[in-house]
Scaffold this motif. Sequence first.
Motif, PDB file in Angstrom:
ATOM      1  N   ALA A   1       0.835  -1.210   0.000  1.00 51.50           N
ATOM      2  CA  ALA A   1       0.000   0.000   0.000  1.00 51.50           C
ATOM      3  C   ALA A   1       0.864   1.252   0.000  1.00 51.50           C
ATOM      4  O   ALA A   1       0.557   2.229  -0.690  1.00 51.50           O
ATOM      5  CB  ALA A   1      -0.938  -0.014   1.208  1.00 51.50           C
ATOM      6  N   LEU A   2       1.946   1.247   0.764  1.00 48.73           N
ATOM      7  CA  LEU A   2       2.859   2.395   0.807  1.00 48.73           C
ATOM      8  C   LEU A   2       3.524   2.604  -0.545  1.00 48.73           C
ATOM      9  O   LEU A   2       3.633   3.738  -1.031  1.00 48.73           O
ATOM     10  CB  LEU A   2       3.901   2.187   1.901  1.00 48.73           C
ATOM     11  CG  LEU A   2       4.885   3.324   2.128  1.00 48.73           C
ATOM     12  CD1 LEU A   2       4.140   4.571   2.586  1.00 48.73           C
ATOM     13  CD2 LEU A   2       5.925   2.929   3.155  1.00 48.73           C
ATOM     14  N   ALA A   3       3.975   1.524  -1.185  1.00 47.93           N
ATOM     15  CA  ALA A   3       4.609   1.636  -2.500  1.00 47.93           C
ATOM     16  C   ALA A   3       3.611   2.145  -3.539  1.00 47.93           C
ATOM     17  O   ALA A   3       3.947   2.996  -4.374  1.00 47.93           O
ATOM     18  CB  ALA A   3       5.176   0.286  -2.927  1.00 47.93           C
ATOM     19  N   LEU A   4       2.376   1.648  -3.484  1.00 46.95           N
ATOM     20  CA  LEU A   4       1.350   2.106  -4.417  1.00 46.95           C
ATOM     21  C   LEU A   4       1.048   3.586  -4.196  1.00 46.95           C
ATOM     22  O   LEU A   4       0.927   4.356  -5.157  1.00 46.95           O
ATOM     23  CB  LEU A   4       0.073   1.278  -4.249  1.00 46.95           C
ATOM     24  CG  LEU A   4      -1.101   1.664  -5.145  1.00 46.95           C
ATOM     25  CD1 LEU A   4      -0.756   1.420  -6.610  1.00 46.95           C
ATOM     26  CD2 LEU A   4      -2.347   0.896  -4.754  1.00 46.95           C
TER      27      LEU A   4
ATOM     28  N   GLY B   1       3.885   5.679  -5.581  1.00 47.00           N
ATOM     29  CA  GLY B   1       3.816   5.677  -7.038  1.00 47.00           C
ATOM     30  C   GLY B   1       2.736   6.603  -7.566  1.00 47.00           C
ATOM     31  O   GLY B   1       2.944   7.341  -8.530  1.00 47.00           O
ATOM     32  N   LEU B   2       1.565   6.590  -6.945  1.00 49.44           N
ATOM     33  CA  LEU B   2       0.470   7.458  -7.370  1.00 49.44           C
ATOM     34  C   LEU B   2       0.792   8.933  -7.121  1.00 49.44           C
ATOM     35  O   LEU B   2       0.474   9.790  -7.952  1.00 49.44           O
ATOM     36  CB  LEU B   2      -0.827   7.073  -6.650  1.00 49.44           C
ATOM     37  CG  LEU B   2      -1.462   5.750  -7.112  1.00 49.44           C
ATOM     38  CD1 LEU B   2      -2.650   5.400  -6.223  1.00 49.44           C
ATOM     39  CD2 LEU B   2      -1.876   5.822  -8.569  1.00 49.44           C
ATOM     40  N   ILE B   3       1.431   9.236  -6.012  1.00 52.27           N
ATOM     41  CA  ILE B   3       1.827  10.621  -5.726  1.00 52.27           C
ATOM     42  C   ILE B   3       2.847  11.096  -6.757  1.00 52.27           C
ATOM     43  O   ILE B   3       2.748  12.201  -7.290  1.00 52.27           O
ATOM     44  CB  ILE B   3       2.373  10.747  -4.291  1.00 52.27           C
ATOM     45  CG1 ILE B   3       1.236  10.589  -3.281  1.00 52.27           C
ATOM     46  CG2 ILE B   3       3.085  12.088  -4.087  1.00 52.27           C
ATOM     47  CD1 ILE B   3       1.691  10.458  -1.849  1.00 52.27           C
ATOM     48  N   GLY B   4       3.834  10.272  -7.054  1.00 53.22           N
ATOM     49  CA  GLY B   4       4.831  10.624  -8.069  1.00 53.22           C
ATOM     50  C   GLY B   4       4.209  10.826  -9.441  1.00 53.22           C
ATOM     51  O   GLY B   4       4.559  11.754 -10.168  1.00 53.22           O
ATOM     52  N   TYR B   5       3.269   9.967  -9.799  1.00 57.32           N
ATOM     53  CA  TYR B   5       2.583  10.092 -11.087  1.00 57.32           C
ATOM     54  C   TYR B   5       1.778  11.382 -11.159  1.00 57.32           C
ATOM     55  O   TYR B   5       1.780  12.078 -12.174  1.00 57.32           O
ATOM     56  CB  TYR B   5       1.672   8.883 -11.312  1.00 57.32           C
ATOM     57  CG  TYR B   5       0.914   8.919 -12.602  1.00 57.32           C
ATOM     58  CD1 TYR B   5       1.551   8.645 -13.821  1.00 57.32           C
ATOM     59  CD2 TYR B   5      -0.432   9.236 -12.632  1.00 57.32           C
ATOM     60  CE1 TYR B   5       0.861   8.696 -15.013  1.00 57.32           C
ATOM     61  CE2 TYR B   5      -1.136   9.287 -13.822  1.00 57.32           C
ATOM     62  CZ  TYR B   5      -0.483   9.007 -15.010  1.00 57.32           C
ATOM     63  OH  TYR B   5      -1.166   9.068 -16.190  1.00 57.32           O
TER      64      TYR B   5
END
Length: 151
Positions: A19-22, A25-29
């Motif tokens: 969940a943390l990695a996802l 990733g979404l914040i970076g995107y």
Amino acid sequence: MRGLKKQRRIQIIMAATAALALSAGLIGYAMRDGINFFRPPSEVVANPPPETEVFRIGGMVEEGSLVRDAGETITFVVTDGGASIPVTYTGILPDLFGEGEGMVGTGRLVDGTFVATEILARHDETYMPAEVTEALEAGGYRGDYNSRPDS
């Protein structure tokens, strides 16, 4: 019983890590288009960015370089004392924008000309953004950029 608790704890840790990695990733995107790096004209001339990269440029508007076309298109040259970049902008300029004044613009470099989508000027007559002041000093600009020429 102990093996079941340990297995459950490992599953929870793995789910939290995923969940943390996802989330990261979404914040970076989401931020990929919102991050605009500041570059002084000397850096842009030395290492031109690709035409697809949106960035901010800042410096002083060169005296005698401001040209207003018949429409809303304005052209001028921005300098940091070490290099100069021509800028075009279509739109309404801020009230305190003028020759000999500090500015920061957001846009792209197209065929050696910075095509601005947004122009910012000082919010009062005595303020200069720190990043522009540092770029001007690093570029060797020795003008008085903390006061208006007509004051």
